[in-house]
Scaffold this motif. Structure first.
Motif, PDB file in Angstrom:
ATOM      1  N   LEU A 167       0.810  -1.213   0.000  1.00  0.00           N
ATOM      2  CA  LEU A 167       0.000   0.000   0.000  1.00  0.00           C
ATOM      3  C   LEU A 167       0.844   1.265   0.000  1.00  0.00           C
ATOM      4  O   LEU A 167       0.322   2.359  -0.158  1.00  0.00           O
ATOM      5  CB  LEU A 167      -0.933   0.001   1.228  1.00  0.00           C
ATOM      6  CG  LEU A 167      -1.960  -1.133   1.248  1.00  0.00           C
ATOM      7  CD1 LEU A 167      -2.742  -1.109   2.539  1.00  0.00           C
ATOM      8  CD2 LEU A 167      -2.895  -1.000   0.069  1.00  0.00           C
ATOM      9  N   SER A 225       2.529   2.975   2.289  1.00  0.00           N
ATOM     10  CA  SER A 225       2.664   3.966   3.354  1.00  0.00           C
ATOM     11  C   SER A 225       3.865   3.707   4.211  1.00  0.00           C
ATOM     12  O   SER A 225       4.011   4.290   5.272  1.00  0.00           O
ATOM     13  CB  SER A 225       1.406   3.959   4.230  1.00  0.00           C
ATOM     14  OG  SER A 225       0.361   4.568   3.535  1.00  0.00           O
ATOM     15  N   SER A 284      -4.772   8.448   0.827  1.00  0.00           N
ATOM     16  CA  SER A 284      -3.688   7.475   0.676  1.00  0.00           C
ATOM     17  C   SER A 284      -4.275   6.089   0.464  1.00  0.00           C
ATOM     18  O   SER A 284      -5.397   5.794   0.877  1.00  0.00           O
ATOM     19  CB  SER A 284      -2.796   7.471   1.905  1.00  0.00           C
ATOM     20  OG  SER A 284      -3.437   6.775   2.953  1.00  0.00           O
ATOM     21  N   LEU A 285      -3.507   5.228  -0.159  1.00  0.00           N
ATOM     22  CA  LEU A 285      -3.978   3.876  -0.457  1.00  0.00           C
ATOM     23  C   LEU A 285      -4.275   3.118   0.824  1.00  0.00           C
ATOM     24  O   LEU A 285      -5.216   2.325   0.898  1.00  0.00           O
ATOM     25  CB  LEU A 285      -2.902   3.139  -1.272  1.00  0.00           C
ATOM     26  CG  LEU A 285      -3.399   2.020  -2.174  1.00  0.00           C
ATOM     27  CD1 LEU A 285      -4.386   2.542  -3.173  1.00  0.00           C
ATOM     28  CD2 LEU A 285      -2.210   1.392  -2.892  1.00  0.00           C
ATOM     29  N   THR A 286      -3.472   3.386   1.860  1.00  0.00           N
ATOM     30  CA  THR A 286      -3.694   2.725   3.143  1.00  0.00           C
ATOM     31  C   THR A 286      -5.049   3.100   3.721  1.00  0.00           C
ATOM     32  O   THR A 286      -5.798   2.240   4.182  1.00  0.00           O
ATOM     33  CB  THR A 286      -2.595   3.123   4.139  1.00  0.00           C
ATOM     34  OG1 THR A 286      -1.344   3.035   3.477  1.00  0.00           O
ATOM     35  CG2 THR A 286      -2.595   2.229   5.333  1.00  0.00           C
ATOM     36  N   ASP A 287      -5.355   4.386   3.692  1.00  0.00           N
ATOM     37  CA  ASP A 287      -6.654   4.827   4.198  1.00  0.00           C
ATOM     38  C   ASP A 287      -7.772   4.171   3.413  1.00  0.00           C
ATOM     39  O   ASP A 287      -8.796   3.784   3.968  1.00  0.00           O
ATOM     40  CB  ASP A 287      -6.779   6.352   4.074  1.00  0.00           C
ATOM     41  CG  ASP A 287      -5.916   7.074   5.089  1.00  0.00           C
ATOM     42  OD1 ASP A 287      -5.644   8.270   4.887  1.00  0.00           O
ATOM     43  OD2 ASP A 287      -5.504   6.429   6.069  1.00  0.00           O
ATOM     44  N   LYS A 295       1.643   6.058  -1.811  1.00  0.00           N
ATOM     45  CA  LYS A 295       0.733   5.902  -2.947  1.00  0.00           C
ATOM     46  C   LYS A 295      -0.614   6.508  -2.582  1.00  0.00           C
ATOM     47  O   LYS A 295      -1.153   6.252  -1.507  1.00  0.00           O
ATOM     48  CB  LYS A 295       0.558   4.415  -3.272  1.00  0.00           C
ATOM     49  CG  LYS A 295       1.838   3.786  -3.747  1.00  0.00           C
ATOM     50  CD  LYS A 295       1.711   2.289  -3.919  1.00  0.00           C
ATOM     51  CE  LYS A 295       3.080   1.684  -4.184  1.00  0.00           C
ATOM     52  NZ  LYS A 295       3.131   0.262  -3.927  1.00  0.00           N
TER      53      LYS A 295
END
Lengths: 250, 444
Positions: free
Chosen positions: A153, A155, B294-297, B340
């Motif tokens: 992902l 982060s 963000s991709l994580t979120d 990302k």
């Protein structure tokens, strides 16, 4: 017979090519059918395995760890996709993806305190608190696997080893060798002073201050100017076991 | 057993039966937990409530504390004694003090709310371990559970190591009742777990060898289909190939092989579907986050919303990379730091830059600069995103950074405003002029 160039020859060559192509396609089709068959066999074998051992995987962390190791050796990733046979039939997908979600949550909540670096032990204890209702135990190995999946992902989810401890990073901040050494030193008392770092690692004061300032900026260190001997202490919440975070379920 | 007490007027201790070899006779379901030698049992009170028991072996069981005089005892008048744990009313915590450093370790406990007994350890042994076990056995209240044999066996699981010693009967022969039954049960449990695990491992091995076959087969298929050039002339052939490539991807996904989305393939059908689903879902969180998330979120929100049948991080990544093939208003973007994000196609860099420019040319910010959190508040985006934007603005030359003990702040880049032919000329127009006005207020 002499091969005649011209239209006839071209037509013949085209016909030959077509024939080869058809043959190739047939061969491919054969292969595809064979693949389908193999896949069906594999699926049923996996179903059988799941029927007998699905519970073992869930309840027995040692078995689970062994399962993962063997998958890695063979070259399959059981957690690759929710739609993979592994996730569907063994049901371990949800377990790890949910764990991933919870890890993200814990890291987000503690970020303001530790700057995005949390010890694996602490992470696991937070997770266990959240998962009190679930009967399935979560081991450090499970956490490590969930985190390795989160890496994609972007982060910055990563596990780094500093000294004896494993720390989980959830921000893209890169730590260089100097920072790592300071963190390792901090594991002793939870904090370091400039003099201590200079003495123990034989660095120049400039190098020490530079590294400590960066760690401060990134939020990984906290400064304490009030100690009795007047020396400035740099505390690292991520390696110190002194503080505990009482979180609330959101 | 509970015979007449011979020590003390109030019958504190009971006689303890021992075998001819000096081992205590344990009752049914009583399990030995700890053994220490060279132990005294003293009375704290003055006058002492009972005669001190000096220099014996102390055995802690689930039911009693048994004191047996050591064989070298010249004073044979002291018989073996036992104290039921049921009569213990309090165990005092062990306070470590300077005094205690020089003395032999001792533990005090209260019996019948009246008498205080001190255990003095004169020999070598694990006193802390003993104290822990003492607490455990006392709390365990095994004497109350005489009916439930099984729970006792599990509660005093420590007995597994020392049970063997308790097997002797009155005449020294091995007792086959009660304890033996528990032992047998434990043994069976071990064996059954072992066996089922053995089965599991065998099945696992068989499964893995099959999986290995699948992997090599999949690899061969993949090489063939994905690398073969689209050589067929008619349109239908292309579709067929596309279809089989999709199938291929799906199969590999099922087996657990992650294959990257390539230019030729559109990925597995599953990922295509997911991709569309995500594009729809992401619209609202994007708006709330100010155009960038963000991709994580995203992973967090999407899986939380799904509840079950969660997707893997790889699924999410694959689905997002497919967006560039479809006509969706969102795109995946990777920053230099590796972060990302998903952003609206309309949410261009220029727009953010102009908003930042407006922010840093205000009088207040000309003077004090902006931090990532300030920018996040004003631009209404996440702090991590704000930092990324500020950094890219710096790269573009819009901002200058200032690293101070206060942290990292960004200021409008005034260097562009300098007249290169006349460096020392202080302009009184443009942003330069504004800056002068803003900063000279301080010196007033």
């Amino acid at each position: 017979m002499r091969r005649r160039p011209g239209i006839g020859g071209l037509q013949k060559a085209a016909a030959a090519r077509d024939q080869y192509r058809l043959l190739g396609e047939n061969v491919a089709k054969l292969r595809t059918d064979m693949m389908k068959e193999q896949l069906a066999t594999f699926k049923s074998q996996l179903e059988e395995f799941a029927r007998k051992h699905k519970n073992d995987i869930r309840k027995n962390p040692a078995f689970r760890a062994q399962f993962h190791e063997m998958c890695a050796k063979v070259g399959v990733d059981p957690l690759a996709s929710n739609k993979g046979f592994w996730a569907e039939l063994l049901g371990i997908g949800d377990f790890y993806y949910e764990l991933g979600v919870q890890i993200i949550e814990v890291c987000m909540l503690t970020r303001s305190l530790n700057g995005g670096l949390i010890s694996l032990q602490e992470l696991c204890s937070h997770l266990r608190q959240r998962r009190k209702k679930d009967r399935e135990a979560v081991t450090e190995d499970d956490c490590l696997r969930a985190i390795s999946k989160l890496k994609v992902l972007g982060s910055g989810f990563e596990v780094i080893t500093i000294g004896k401890k494993k720390l989980v990073r959830s921000v893209p901040t890169e730590l260089n060798k100097d920072h790592n050494q300071i963190l390792e030193l901090a594991q002793g008392q939870g904090f370091v002073t400039v003099e201590e770092v200079q003495r123990r690692l034989s660095w120049t004061s400039g190098r020490v201050i530079d590294a400590l300032e960066t760690l401060l900026e990134e939020g990984l260190a906290m400064i304490d100017n009030g100690s009795k001997d007047g020396k400035c202490q740099y505390w690292f919440p991520c390696v110190s076991s002194v503080y505990s975070f009482v979180g609330s379920d959101t | 057993m509970a015979g007449e007490s011979t020590i003390g007027p109030d019958g504190l201790f009971h006689n303890a039966e021992v075998t001819t070899s000096g081992r205590p006779v344990l009752r049914r379901n009583e399990v030995e937990c700890f053994l220490l030698s060279s132990v005294d049992l003293d009375s704290e009170d003055d006058p002492p409530r009972f005669a001190s028991l000096r220099s014996g072996n102390l055995i802690l069981t689930t039911h009693r504390l048994i004191w047996i005089p050591s064989s070298s005892q010249s004073n044979a008048s002291l018989p073996p004694s036992s104290l039921p744990l049921a009569s213990v009313t309090h165990i005092f915590s062990h306070k470590k003090s300077i005094k205690s450093m020089f003395h032999s370790p001792r533990i005090r406990f209260q019996v019948d709310s009246v008498v205080v007994v001190t255990i003095v350890f004169r020999g070598k042994g694990d006193f802390d371990g003993f104290l822990t076990k003492f607490w455990e056995c006392w709390r365990g209240r095994a004497w109350e559970e005489d009916e439930k044999r099984e729970s006792e066996a599990s509660g005093s699981g420590t007995g597994a190591g020392t049970v063997a010693q308790g097997l002797y009967g009155n005449d020294g022969t091995v007792r086959m009742v009660g304890l033996a039954g528990i032992l047998r049960k434990e043994q069976e449990q071990w064996e059954s777990t072992d066996k089922s695990l053995q089965d599991a491992f065998q099945d696992l091995n068989a499964l893995m060898s099959k999986a290995k076959e699948m992997v090599s087969l999949a690899e061969k298929m993949r090489q063939k289909l994905l690398s073969a050039p689209s050589s067929s002339q008619n349109g239908s052939g292309d579709d067929e190939e596309m279809g089989s490539k999709e199938e291929m991807q799906q199969w590999m996904l099922s087996v657990g092989i992650i294959s990257p989305v390539t230019k030729e393939s559109a990925g597995a059908l599953y990922h295509q579907e997911l991709s569309r689903q995500l594009a729809d879902f992401v619209r609202i969180p994007l708006e709330q986050a100010g155009g960038m998330i963000s991709l994580t979120d995203m992973y967090y929100h999407f899986n939380r919303a799904r509840g079950t049948e969660l997707i893997s991080p790889d699924d999410l990544w694959q689905a997002c990379t497919l967006w560039e093939k479809f006509d969706v208003p969102v795109m995946l973007r990777k920053f230099d730091s590796g972060v990302k994000v998903i952003q609206n196609k309309s949410h261009s860099d220029e727009e953010v830059m102009s908003r930042i420019r407006t922010l840093v040319t205000k009088t207040e910010t000309l003077r004090t600069g902006v931090t990532a959190s300030d920018a996040a508040l004003t631009l209404k985006i996440a702090p991590a995103m704000a930092k990324e934007h500020l950094l890219s603005a710096e790269t573009k030359g819009l901002l200058c950074r200032d690293m101070s003990p206060d942290g990292l702040r960004f200021y409008f880049n005034l260097f562009h405003e300098f007249d290169l032919t006349n460096l020392h000329f202080v302009k009184d127009f443009g942003t330069y002029g504004e800056w002068v006005k803003a900063t000279t207020l301080l010196s007033v």
